[in-house]
Design a protein around this motif. Structure first.
Motif, PDB file in Angstrom:
ATOM      1  N   LEU A 148       0.833  -1.204   0.000  1.00  0.00           N
ATOM      2  CA  LEU A 148       0.000   0.000   0.000  1.00  0.00           C
ATOM      3  C   LEU A 148       0.871   1.259   0.000  1.00  0.00           C
ATOM      4  CD1 LEU A 148      -2.688  -1.138   2.600  1.00  0.00           C
ATOM      5  CD2 LEU A 148      -3.140  -0.597   0.198  1.00  0.00           C
ATOM      6  N   ARG A 149       1.968   1.194   0.754  1.00  0.00           N
ATOM      7  CA  ARG A 149       2.860   2.346   0.804  1.00  0.00           C
ATOM      8  C   ARG A 149       3.461   2.616  -0.580  1.00  0.00           C
ATOM      9  NH1 ARG A 149       6.159   0.546   4.415  1.00  0.00           N
ATOM     10  NH2 ARG A 149       4.897   1.160   6.204  1.00  0.00           N
ATOM     11  N   GLU A 150       3.825   1.534  -1.273  1.00  0.00           N
ATOM     12  CA  GLU A 150       4.399   1.692  -2.607  1.00  0.00           C
ATOM     13  C   GLU A 150       3.407   2.323  -3.577  1.00  0.00           C
ATOM     14  OE1 GLU A 150       5.629  -2.233  -3.599  1.00  0.00           O
ATOM     15  OE2 GLU A 150       7.321  -2.250  -2.183  1.00  0.00           O
ATOM     16  N   GLU A 151       2.111   2.078  -3.348  1.00  0.00           N
ATOM     17  CA  GLU A 151       1.084   2.661  -4.213  1.00  0.00           C
ATOM     18  C   GLU A 151       0.664   4.057  -3.747  1.00  0.00           C
ATOM     19  OE1 GLU A 151      -2.310   0.430  -5.208  1.00  0.00           O
ATOM     20  OE2 GLU A 151      -1.197  -1.188  -6.198  1.00  0.00           O
ATOM     21  N   GLY A 152       1.271   4.518  -2.648  1.00  0.00           N
ATOM     22  CA  GLY A 152       0.936   5.840  -2.141  1.00  0.00           C
ATOM     23  C   GLY A 152      -0.396   5.906  -1.436  1.00  0.00           C
ATOM     24  N   ARG A 153      -0.864   4.780  -0.889  1.00  0.00           N
ATOM     25  CA  ARG A 153      -2.191   4.756  -0.270  1.00  0.00           C
ATOM     26  C   ARG A 153      -2.140   4.803   1.268  1.00  0.00           C
ATOM     27  NH1 ARG A 153      -6.139   4.473  -3.627  1.00  0.00           N
ATOM     28  NH2 ARG A 153      -5.769   3.840  -5.788  1.00  0.00           N
ATOM     29  N   ILE A 154      -0.962   4.840   1.857  1.00  0.00           N
ATOM     30  CA  ILE A 154      -0.862   5.001   3.297  1.00  0.00           C
ATOM     31  C   ILE A 154      -0.881   6.493   3.620  1.00  0.00           C
ATOM     32  CG2 ILE A 154       0.547   4.598   5.350  1.00  0.00           C
ATOM     33  CD1 ILE A 154      -0.666   2.074   4.223  1.00  0.00           C
TER      34      ILE A 154
END
Length: 884
Positions: free
Chosen positions: A339-345
């Motif tokens: 999720l962090r890699e997708e910028g969703r955190i």
């Protein structure tokens, strides 16, 4: 069973004192006494007796268990109640037994198998169950022997086990009846699941404690329709089927009814409005995972959401995608990284402390899980259980615990009763080859070829909920049921008010309903006690290192000391603090009783009716009057389950009044001999006889050893419970001896303040008024005061005063005059401040107008007392010699 009455006193044997060793040694007494009691049949109940019944069923401890401090408290209180009722002439049944403890026993057997390199699946079900019975025979039941050691007067001839054939028949009978009545059903619901034990768990089998985790805020969707949810279990997003917000939350009102995409799944889910959502938690929006959270499941039911299981019984992710095959705790950080890699955190909070459920048997983190299980439809049963308390058929004691009971009964959810174990009562349901389902009762034949029995067993609490009547032979109409059901009182901790008490209420009222509303309840009273804590009031735990092993205390101080320590702290419904120092104090109390009784026997005391009043001294009349008061108090306290107050009254009467005052005062008449000594022996014997009988329910071993030596009778177990003799009340004698005690206590206090040695004798002049005048010899003996050698040689260097006594002391060379002057000056200033405070209040017209009359009267009494103290202290200061 032997009659609960005392035969006419035979008096103590001539050599009774010689048979008692100088010191009490519990280890040499307890075992032999208990076996004698059991062999004599004192604890056996007779269902044919015409005496009124008093019944307690023991809360069945786990077969795997060992006596812990909570058990010791529970057993002590039940035994005290039972022993008193037995002495009162009731037909007492205290029924013992054990619980088969499904998960605990299965884990113990599996652990033993593991040491052999085997699993239960290697043995198969039938062989494993046989192995469990072997384990039970070899290792189980240690706790029952420990209960014996504690002195529990249970009827061992009626010992029960929840997997006994008779109890199993009762379980099957109830299950069949409830199934036929639509009260038991099978359905998919959220349950507590242990991935290690591989079974559903009841709520009581889940321990909640604070764990460090992380609170992650995740953005679902993009742009204007994006919504952020907060979670501590990021891996469960793979099973989300909605996002929920509160209906009144204006921030999200425009999004309700729209859809948002769950990352990694390509699945679009609705945003729903639900009142369960707390707008103050996190972002005010929550992810909804109906298959893995109980609250989410309820939201899902209200909104018709699908339930997606995304992990198997072992906690391994099964959802198709990059996380498949990972353990749940491996998947959690992996999902957050992705999720962090997708910028969703959006935000991360760590460490984040939150309550997490753990399996009480193996400490594995419990996984809420949607599962097909068997359930009890509790609403109609709970309504009956609630009504039984509201209409007074069952009393909760203390009454302030009733709201907690109603909180449970009025808000119960259906109860999951199936467990994925092999050890326990197997569910009596069979499935046919064409999808048929049949529930089989105990008298019915099981289906034939092609049918399979449900593999699950029942929750242990199902069988223990039947305990009050299944142990007495139900469903048959037995003599025991007719005589001893409903039981009289259930004694248990408030912590299982819901888990066990409510279940027994539901089952008793359902199974025994043919007896009518009054006779179907499982017990008349529920007496609740608290939890045992350390001396600082902290909860006991292994991690804190403050736990107590009652067996170790019994080794060191004796069972009576442990019992008295616990009972003395047992206020209804309240937690009690305890410590080893208090157990030592209780041991000292038992030793004090022992020494006082030996003294009485050595001086020829024997129980007999008190002599006529004209033959009694004021001291004799005083102790008999106090005995009457304490007998009535203790009886009332025990009747109301006020054990702490009963023990406190007994402790202070026995130690402070009988041993410290009466025994000391009795030494004079005993030494002088004659009729006076004869009367004192009779009174001393009577007082000890009654006191030992009053103490017996709490400290049975030492009282048995002493009472039989004192009386020459068979056993205090079957002696009559004392009844207060109102004819012996004597306020005049009590006032007279109180004046004596005040005078002696004042002298003793003065001596202690001056550092005088205990045995040091001091010359004194006494001026005694009223009835106290005839007690000069006793005062001199108890206060270590001698007659002056002569008037010319006596120098009054200090003076003490009470309401009826003035004591002048010659402390030449024996007193620190400077220290005494400082002490009295300090007391004088305190008295002056008290006078000033009281006078100020009494001079305040506003206070006098508003304050209740009792309050004003109390202040006037304080003022008078302070003025008297000031006058006394001033006189004492004036009597001191001038400073050198």
């Amino acid at each position: 069973m032997t009659e609960s009455t005392s035969p006419p006193s035979q008096g103590a044997p001539a050599d009774a004192a010689a048979t008692l060793p100088p010191q009490y040694a519990p280890a040499q007494v307890e075992g032999k006494l208990y076996e004698r009691w059991v062999a004599a049949g004192y604890f056996e109940a007779d269902a044919k007796s015409d005496r009124p019944a008093h019944t307690i069923v023991i809360p069945p401890p786990n077969v795997t268990g060992s006596l812990h401090i909570g058990h010791a408290l529970d057993m002590t209180l039940q035994d005290a109640i039972t022993r008193r009722k037995r002495m009162q002439g009731y037909e007492t049944l205290w029924l013992p037994g054990m619980d088969h403890a499904g998960i605990a026993t299965q884990n113990a057997v599996e652990k033993a198998l593991g040491q052999e390199g085997l699993s239960r699946h290697d043995l198969g079900r039938e062989a494993f169950v046989e192995r469990a019975w072997q384990w039970k025979a070899e290792y189980g039941g240690r706790i029952l022997n420990q209960i014996r050691r504690l002195g529990a007067s249970v009827d061992w001839t009626r010992e029960r086990f929840t997997l006994d054939a008779g109890l199993s028949r009762a379980v099957q009978t109830v299950f069949k009846a409830m199934y036929d009545d639509g009260l038991i059903y099978r359905a998919e619901r959220i349950i507590n699941w242990c991935p290690r034990c591989m079974t559903a768990l009841s709520d009581i089998e889940v321990d909640h404690h604070e764990d460090e985790g992380e609170l992650v805020s995740i953005r679902y969707g993009d742009g204007a329709n994006a919504i952020v949810v907060a979670t501590t279990r990021a891996e469960t997003m793979l099973g989300d089927t909605a996002v929920a917000v509160h209906p009144d939350d204006a921030r999200y009102r425009h999004l309700v009814g729209t859809e948002v995409e769950i990352p990694f799944t390509g699945r679009r889910v609705p945003i729903v409005a639900d009142p369960h959502v707390d707008p103050e938690f996190g972002t005010g929006a929550v992810k909804v995972t109906p298959a893995h959270d109980p609250n989410d499941f309820e939201i899902g039911q209200r909104h018709g959401l699908p339930s997606l299981l995304i992990m198997d019984e072992r906690g391994v992710i099964t959802a198709h995608g990059p996380f498949e095959g990972l353990d749940r705790f491996e998947a959690r950080p992996a999902v957050v990284r992705a999720l962090r890699e997708e910028g969703r955190i959006v935000a991360e909070k760590r460490p984040y402390l939150h309550a997490v459920g753990h399996c009480s048997r193996c400490d594995t983190v419990v996984e809420p899980r949607l599962s097909l299980q068997w359930w009890v439809r509790v609403s109609p049963l709970a309504a009956e259980a609630s009504a039984a308390v509201r209409d007074g058929r069952v009393r909760i004691h203390p009454q302030e615990m009733e709201p907690r009971y109603f909180q449970w009964t009025d808000n119960l959810l259906d109860w999951c009763i199936s467990r994925q174990l092999w050890w326990g009562h197997r569910i009596p349901v069979w499935y046919g080859p064409n999808g048929e389902t049949v529930c089989v009762g105990p008298e019915e034949e099981t289906p034939g070829e092609g049918w399979t029995q449900d593999p699950d067993v029942l929750d242990t609490w199902f069988s223990s909920g039947l305990w009050p009547f299944s142990t007495m032979g139900w469903p048959d109409d037995t003599e025991d049921l007719r005589k001893f059901y409903p039981t009289t009182v259930l004694v248990t901790g408030y912590d299982i008010l819901f888990f066990w008490v409510v279940r027994m209420m539901m089952f008793g009222l359902y199974a025994m309903k043919e007896r009518g509303p009054q006779e179907s309840v499982p017990f008349r009273t529920v007496s609740l006690h608290g939890l045992v804590r350390d001396k600082f009031g902290k909860k006991m735990s292994k991690s804190r290192g403050n736990g107590v092993d009652p067996l170790e205390w019994m080794d060191n101080y004796g069972s009576d000391a442990v019992r008295f320590t616990l009972a003395r702290g047992a206020n209804p419904g309240a937690d009690l603090a305890t410590s080893e120092e208090w157990a030592q104090g209780s041991r000292n109390f038992c030793n004090k009783i022992w020494n006082a009784t030996r003294f009485a026997l050595m001086n020829g005391a024997a129980p007999a009716p008190p002599p006529a009043r004209e033959r009694l001294s004021a001291v004799d009349r005083w102790i008999l009057s106090r005995l009457t008061t304490v007998t009535a108090e203790v009886d009332a306290y025990m009747e109301d389950y006020q054990h702490a107050k009963a023990c406190e009254a007994l402790y202070h009467f026995a130690w402070d009044e009988v041993f410290d005052w009466y025994v000391e005062l009795a030494k004079g008449p005993l030494a002088r001999g004659g009729d006076e000594a004869e009367a004192t022996r009779a009174v001393l014997g009577h007082v000890l006889d009654v006191t030992l009988r009053l103490l017996h329910p709490y400290i049975p071993y030492v009282t048995e050893e002493l009472w039989t030596a004192l009386t020459g009778q068979e056993s205090v177990v079957i002696a009559a419970w004392p009844i207060a003799d109102e004819n012996l009340r004597d306020p005049e004698a009590e006032a007279e001896i109180l004046a004596l005690q005040e005078a002696v206590t004042e002298v003793r206090r003065f001596r202690a303040d001056q550092g005088l040695k205990v045995g040091q004798r001091v010359a004194a002049r006494l001026a005694l008024s009223g009835a106290l005048a005839k007690h000069e010899a006793e005062i001199r003996a108890l206060a270590r005061l001698t007659e002056p050698d002569g008037e010319g040689s006596f120098q009054a260097t200090a003076a003490l005063q009470t309401a009826q006594a003035t004591v002048e002391l010659d402390l030449s060379g024996a007193i620190d005059v400077k220290a005494e002057r400082a002490r009295l000056t300090k007391d004088r200033e305190a008295a002056r401040k008290e006078i000033e405070s009281a006078e100020a209040k009494l001079a305040n017209a506003g206070f006098l107008a508003k304050a209740p009359e009792p309050v004003v009267a109390k202040i006037r009494t304080r003022l008078a007392g302070a003025q008297a103290d000031l006058a006394r202290i001033t006189t004492q200061l004036e009597a001191l010699p001038a400073a050198e």
